[in-house]
Scaffold this motif. Structure first.
Motif, short mmCIF file in Angstrom:
data_model
loop_
_atom_site.label_atom_id
_atom_site.label_comp_id
_atom_site.label_asym_id
_atom_site.label_seq_id
_atom_site.Cartn_x
_atom_site.Cartn_y
_atom_site.Cartn_z
N GLN A 5 0.77 -1.10 0.14
CA GLN A 5 -0.10 -0.04 0.01
C GLN A 5 0.81 1.17 0.12
OE1 GLN A 5 -2.67 0.45 3.39
NE2 GLN A 5 -3.67 2.09 2.49
N ARG A 6 1.92 1.23 0.64
CA ARG A 6 2.79 2.37 0.55
C ARG A 6 3.57 2.63 -0.55
NH1 ARG A 6 5.63 0.69 4.60
NH2 ARG A 6 4.62 2.11 6.17
N ALA A 7 4.03 1.50 -1.17
CA ALA A 7 4.46 1.59 -2.68
C ALA A 7 3.48 2.25 -3.65
CB ALA A 7 5.00 0.35 -3.21
N ILE A 8 2.21 1.71 -3.48
CA ILE A 8 1.20 2.24 -4.34
C ILE A 8 0.76 3.71 -4.13
CG2 ILE A 8 -1.13 2.09 -5.01
CD1 ILE A 8 -1.00 -1.02 -4.53
N SER A 9 0.89 4.20 -2.78
CA SER A 9 0.48 5.40 -2.57
C SER A 9 1.55 6.34 -2.96
CB SER A 9 0.45 5.55 -0.82
OG SER A 9 -0.79 4.82 -0.47
N ARG A 10 3.10 5.92 -2.85
CA ARG A 10 4.16 6.66 -3.44
C ARG A 10 4.00 6.71 -4.92
NH1 ARG A 10 8.91 3.99 -0.13
NH2 ARG A 10 8.77 5.20 1.94
N LEU A 11 3.39 5.81 -5.67
CA LEU A 11 3.34 5.95 -7.24
C LEU A 11 2.12 6.99 -7.49
CD1 LEU A 11 3.46 4.59 -10.11
CD2 LEU A 11 1.63 2.98 -9.24
N ILE A 12 0.97 6.74 -6.87
CA ILE A 12 -0.03 7.73 -6.82
C ILE A 12 0.42 9.23 -6.64
CG2 ILE A 12 -2.18 8.47 -6.47
CD1 ILE A 12 -2.81 5.45 -5.47
N ALA A 39 -6.71 0.87 -9.95
CA ALA A 39 -6.17 0.04 -10.70
C ALA A 39 -5.15 -0.88 -10.06
CB ALA A 39 -5.65 0.43 -12.08
N CYS A 40 -4.74 -0.38 -9.13
CA CYS A 40 -3.58 -0.89 -8.41
C CYS A 40 -4.03 -1.91 -7.36
CB CYS A 40 -2.42 -0.13 -7.88
SG CYS A 40 -1.51 0.51 -9.18
N GLY A 41 -5.44 -1.80 -7.05
CA GLY A 41 -6.41 -2.61 -6.02
C GLY A 41 -6.63 -1.99 -4.72
N MET A 42 -6.57 -0.82 -4.86
CA MET A 42 -7.12 0.11 -3.59
C MET A 42 -8.40 0.06 -3.54
SD MET A 42 -4.26 1.25 -1.92
CE MET A 42 -3.81 -0.64 -2.47
N ASN A 52 0.05 24.64 -4.34
CA ASN A 52 1.28 23.94 -4.65
C ASN A 52 1.64 23.13 -3.83
OD1 ASN A 52 1.23 25.24 -2.09
ND2 ASN A 52 3.03 26.60 -2.19
N SER A 53 0.49 22.03 -3.49
CA SER A 53 0.44 20.84 -2.88
C SER A 53 -0.50 20.18 -3.03
CB SER A 53 1.19 21.04 -1.18
OG SER A 53 0.10 21.73 -0.62
N PHE A 54 -0.33 18.69 -2.45
CA PHE A 54 -1.95 18.08 -2.22
C PHE A 54 -1.57 16.98 -1.21
CE2 PHE A 54 0.94 15.78 -5.51
CZ PHE A 54 1.00 14.60 -5.04
N VAL A 55 -2.71 16.45 -0.64
CA VAL A 55 -2.81 15.19 0.36
C VAL A 55 -3.39 14.28 -0.48
CG1 VAL A 55 -3.60 14.72 2.60
CG2 VAL A 55 -2.73 17.07 2.07
N VAL A 56 -3.04 13.08 -0.50
CA VAL A 56 -3.69 11.69 -0.84
C VAL A 56 -3.84 10.58 0.00
CG1 VAL A 56 -1.61 10.99 -1.82
CG2 VAL A 56 -3.76 10.15 -2.94
N THR A 57 -5.21 10.21 0.08
CA THR A 57 -5.23 9.11 1.16
C THR A 57 -5.59 7.94 0.43
OG1 THR A 57 -5.93 10.69 3.01
CG2 THR A 57 -6.59 8.34 3.10
N THR A 58 -5.00 6.61 0.67
CA THR A 58 -5.50 5.39 0.04
C THR A 58 -6.15 4.53 0.97
OG1 THR A 58 -3.02 4.64 0.36
CG2 THR A 58 -3.70 5.66 -1.80
N VAL A 59 -6.88 3.74 0.88
CA VAL A 59 -7.76 2.85 1.86
C VAL A 59 -8.01 1.40 1.15
CG1 VAL A 59 -9.85 2.56 3.07
CG2 VAL A 59 -9.13 4.79 2.86
N MET A 65 -3.98 5.20 4.59
CA MET A 65 -2.64 5.70 4.65
C MET A 65 -2.60 7.11 3.89
SD MET A 65 1.07 3.82 3.45
CE MET A 65 0.70 2.74 4.17
N THR A 66 -2.12 7.81 4.46
CA THR A 66 -2.10 9.58 4.00
C THR A 66 -0.74 10.06 3.70
OG1 THR A 66 -4.32 9.86 5.31
CG2 THR A 66 -3.12 11.88 4.12
N THR A 67 -0.68 10.43 2.77
CA THR A 67 0.74 11.24 2.38
C THR A 67 0.52 12.64 1.72
OG1 THR A 67 2.74 11.09 1.23
CG2 THR A 67 0.91 10.37 -0.05
#
Length: 255
Positions: A5-12, A39-42, A52-59, A65-67
């Protein structure tokens, strides 16, 4: 599962950074990030954009997981935007997994046209506008020279990473100063057209179009931020033009 999930979050996040930095509209940024995550299964992907920034959360599997990422402005480049979209489509079709997609994203580079080709085409386009406005060959030639030299100045300042507003103001000053010689020495049948046409390359059309698109699609904050930036660039251009008018005592010559 957490490491995946961490790897997919970094990809996104990387895809979002590339889109944001190279001028994609907000709806496209959010859409691509969500599609890549699904597409990656999230199970769910949520994105919050700022200027100039963004916040993304995957579940996934009730694990959240939020980054957050900062996004520096790297200039408009549709090749990068197109390549990121292509990676997203390949993920959705199962051609790539998230490891291969990460490798492919890392290889995307913002390739640009040859600088001298850009200078020539900018000069030609501005000169063409002067011809459409009724200028003769002398007006065409003066517009071409002024806009081409102005583009060289803009490129040189841009390569040194100066503030964009300072870049636009100096470029407008140099371009207008050169084009004003047509008025001073009465070159061509419509010298005023040279001054008006040569600075058209500084119109921030893309940010302004994106700002309207963002507002219409519900991204009000992003739309306002982009509109303000486009307006400031326009103001900087006007200040450069007015500065030449003051130096050469030519106020009202373009009216």
């Amino acid at each position: 599962m957490e490491s995946e999930q961490r790897a997919i979050s970094r990809l996104i996040a990387q895809a979002g950074q590339m889109l944001h930095a190279h001028g994609a509209e907000s709806a496209l940024i959010v859409g691509i990030m969500e599609r890549m995550g699904l597409a990656c299964g999230m199970d769910e992907v949520e994105v919050s954009l700022c200027a100039n920034s963004f916040v993304v959360t995957t579940v996934t599997s009730e694990h959240c997981m939020t980054t957050a990422r900062r996004c520096a402005d790297r200039g408009i480049n549709m090749r990068v935007v197109t390549e990121v979209q292509r990676v997203c489509i390949m993920l959705e079709k199962g051609i790539l997994d998230h490891h291969l997609a990460q490798q492919r994203l890392s290889k995307i580079t913002p390739e640009r046209y040859n600088r001298w080709l850009v200078v020539f085409m900018i000069g030609l386009s501005c000169a063409s506008f002067s011809h459409l406005a009724g200028g003769d060959r002398a007006v065409f030639a003066m517009t071409f020279i002024a806009s081409a030299v102005g583009m060289i100045v803009r490129q040189e300042i841009g390569h040194r990473h100066f503030n964009p507003m300072l870049n636009f103001a100096i470029t407008a000053f140099v371009t207008t100063f050169i084009s004003a010689q047509a008025v001073v020495f009465d070159i061509g049948n419509s010298p005023n057209v040279v001054m008006a046409s040569s600075v058209l390359m500084l119109v921030p059309g893309f940010p302004l179009i994106n700002s309207v698109a963002d507002v219409l699609k519900g991204y009000i904050n992003m739309g306002i931020a982009r509109f303000v930036m486009g307006s400031l660039l326009t103001l900087a251009t006007c200040l450069g033009i007015v500065a030449v008018s003051g130096v050469l005592a030519m106020f009202g010559v373009m009216l």
